[in-house]
Design a protein around this motif. Sequence first.
Motif, mmCIF file in Angstrom:
data_model
loop_
_atom_site.group_PDB
_atom_site.id
_atom_site.type_symbol
_atom_site.label_atom_id
_atom_site.label_comp_id
_atom_site.label_asym_id
_atom_site.label_seq_id
_atom_site.Cartn_x
_atom_site.Cartn_y
_atom_site.Cartn_z
ATOM 1 N N MET A 1 25.579 33.508 37.087
ATOM 2 C CA MET A 1 26.726 34.274 36.615
ATOM 3 C C MET A 1 28.011 33.512 36.937
ATOM 4 S SD MET A 1 27.935 38.144 37.601
ATOM 5 C CE MET A 1 26.644 38.850 36.570
ATOM 6 N N PRO A 2 28.910 33.310 35.949
ATOM 7 C CA PRO A 2 30.142 32.566 36.205
ATOM 8 C C PRO A 2 31.044 33.308 37.181
ATOM 9 C CG PRO A 2 30.196 33.587 34.034
ATOM 10 C CD PRO A 2 28.803 33.749 34.560
ATOM 11 N N ALA A 3 31.856 32.553 37.900
ATOM 12 C CA ALA A 3 32.740 33.144 38.894
ATOM 13 C C ALA A 3 33.990 33.710 38.235
ATOM 14 C CB ALA A 3 33.118 32.090 39.929
ATOM 15 N N VAL A 4 34.616 34.684 38.914
ATOM 16 C CA VAL A 4 35.890 35.234 38.474
ATOM 17 C C VAL A 4 36.992 34.357 39.062
ATOM 18 C CG1 VAL A 4 37.409 37.233 38.503
ATOM 19 C CG2 VAL A 4 34.938 37.557 38.400
ATOM 20 N N PRO A 5 37.867 33.755 38.253
ATOM 21 C CA PRO A 5 38.907 32.863 38.796
ATOM 22 C C PRO A 5 39.926 33.631 39.631
ATOM 23 C CG PRO A 5 39.240 33.243 36.447
ATOM 24 C CD PRO A 5 37.912 33.850 36.785
ATOM 25 N N TRP A 6 40.593 32.916 40.513
ATOM 26 C CA TRP A 6 41.538 33.543 41.435
ATOM 27 C C TRP A 6 42.681 34.235 40.703
ATOM 28 C CZ3 TRP A 6 46.629 32.232 41.311
ATOM 29 C CH2 TRP A 6 46.967 31.011 40.709
ATOM 30 N N TRP A 7 43.100 33.644 39.571
ATOM 31 C CA TRP A 7 44.235 34.230 38.858
ATOM 32 C C TRP A 7 43.868 35.551 38.191
ATOM 33 C CZ3 TRP A 7 42.538 34.163 33.857
ATOM 34 C CH2 TRP A 7 41.668 33.125 33.471
ATOM 35 N N ALA A 8 42.597 35.748 37.870
ATOM 36 C CA ALA A 8 42.163 37.041 37.336
ATOM 37 C C ALA A 8 42.130 38.082 38.446
ATOM 38 C CB ALA A 8 40.791 36.907 36.679
ATOM 39 N N VAL A 9 41.748 37.664 39.652
ATOM 40 C CA VAL A 9 41.774 38.571 40.798
ATOM 41 C C VAL A 9 43.211 38.994 41.080
ATOM 42 C CG1 VAL A 9 41.239 38.834 43.240
ATOM 43 C CG2 VAL A 9 39.720 37.494 41.773
ATOM 44 N N LEU A 10 44.131 38.031 41.041
ATOM 45 C CA LEU A 10 45.543 38.330 41.292
ATOM 46 C C LEU A 10 46.102 39.289 40.247
ATOM 47 C CD1 LEU A 10 48.129 37.788 42.899
ATOM 48 C CD2 LEU A 10 48.548 35.806 41.418
ATOM 49 N N SER A 11 45.781 39.057 38.977
ATOM 50 C CA SER A 11 46.300 39.933 37.926
ATOM 51 C C SER A 11 45.721 41.340 38.044
ATOM 52 C CB SER A 11 45.988 39.347 36.542
ATOM 53 O OG SER A 11 44.587 39.257 36.325
ATOM 54 N N ALA A 12 44.454 41.453 38.439
ATOM 55 C CA ALA A 12 43.841 42.767 38.610
ATOM 56 C C ALA A 12 44.487 43.535 39.762
ATOM 57 C CB ALA A 12 42.337 42.632 38.841
ATOM 58 N N VAL A 13 44.801 42.833 40.844
ATOM 59 C CA VAL A 13 45.480 43.476 41.976
ATOM 60 C C VAL A 13 46.895 43.896 41.582
ATOM 61 C CG1 VAL A 13 46.368 43.080 44.308
ATOM 62 C CG2 VAL A 13 44.093 42.241 43.688
ATOM 63 N N THR A 14 47.515 43.120 40.699
ATOM 64 C CA THR A 14 48.880 43.412 40.270
ATOM 65 C C THR A 14 48.966 44.695 39.445
ATOM 66 O OG1 THR A 14 49.369 41.045 40.239
ATOM 67 C CG2 THR A 14 50.865 42.462 39.013
ATOM 68 N N LEU A 15 47.887 45.054 38.755
ATOM 69 C CA LEU A 15 47.917 46.203 37.846
ATOM 70 C C LEU A 15 48.393 47.492 38.519
ATOM 71 C CD1 LEU A 15 44.660 45.516 35.797
ATOM 72 C CD2 LEU A 15 47.001 45.547 34.904
ATOM 73 N N PRO A 16 47.711 47.998 39.548
ATOM 74 C CA PRO A 16 48.179 49.243 40.154
ATOM 75 C C PRO A 16 49.542 49.102 40.824
ATOM 76 C CG PRO A 16 46.377 48.318 41.434
ATOM 77 C CD PRO A 16 46.470 47.519 40.184
ATOM 78 N N VAL A 17 49.853 47.899 41.328
ATOM 79 C CA VAL A 17 51.151 47.679 41.970
ATOM 80 C C VAL A 17 52.279 47.862 40.960
ATOM 81 C CG1 VAL A 17 52.600 45.994 43.161
ATOM 82 C CG2 VAL A 17 50.168 46.156 43.712
ATOM 83 N N LEU A 18 52.154 47.231 39.794
ATOM 84 C CA LEU A 18 53.171 47.354 38.758
ATOM 85 C C LEU A 18 53.312 48.786 38.272
ATOM 86 C CD1 LEU A 18 52.612 44.165 36.555
ATOM 87 C CD2 LEU A 18 54.640 44.744 37.901
#
Length: 218
Positions: A1-18
């Motif tokens: 299974m391919p890995a989730v890149p760090w920038w996708a993790v960052l954008s996902a964390v940003t969602l509820p914050v925004l």
Amino acid sequence: MPAVPWWAVLSAVTLPVLLIIGWTTAALRQPPGYDPLADTVSALSSYGMIDMVILMSCLAGLGLAHLITAIGLRPVPRIGRIVYGIGGAATILVAAVPKVDSHTPRVHGIAAVVGFVGLAAWPAAAVLPGIRRASRARDRADPAATPGPDRPWVLRPAVGIAVALTMLGLGLWLALQLPDGGLAGLAERMTAGAEVIWPLVVVLTLLRRTRRHPPAPT
């Protein structure tokens, strides 16, 4: 299974914050007559230019974060990522054509519907390939081809369909509250909240899985 890149993790964390920043900052600036349970988030932009800039900036950032997360969800089947990405792009369009002085442009309304549906339906779209493969396997009487319990729980058909139906149900509740429902604001916040929490749950689950089971080197 391919890995989730760090920038996708960052954008996902940003969602509820925004989402929280946009709602809280704009709501604190409203006059006493503003009711967060009855008034939608879009109505916040109609109270003044500063309020509109605050809200639309957060909304545009929210749509961009959804789009980036959709691109980075490599373990998710392509159809699910496409539907999710459409939802993110539509959210950006909602911010680009805001509601002004209680007038809702047609493009704003259409984009809002497409955004809500895309962000709610993608969990079900993401599990469709697995359902089809399982169905073909049953037709061939080939149990080895049926997806097993090693599939991440967030990508299992029962979970994806249940999550999508829940979010679509919240969206239907929102639609029934518009334009004069007494709980339109609450319905919109619950729907948008669910739509930013689920991508984060998926990303963190897949990240944990890839760390425990790194992809084989090529």
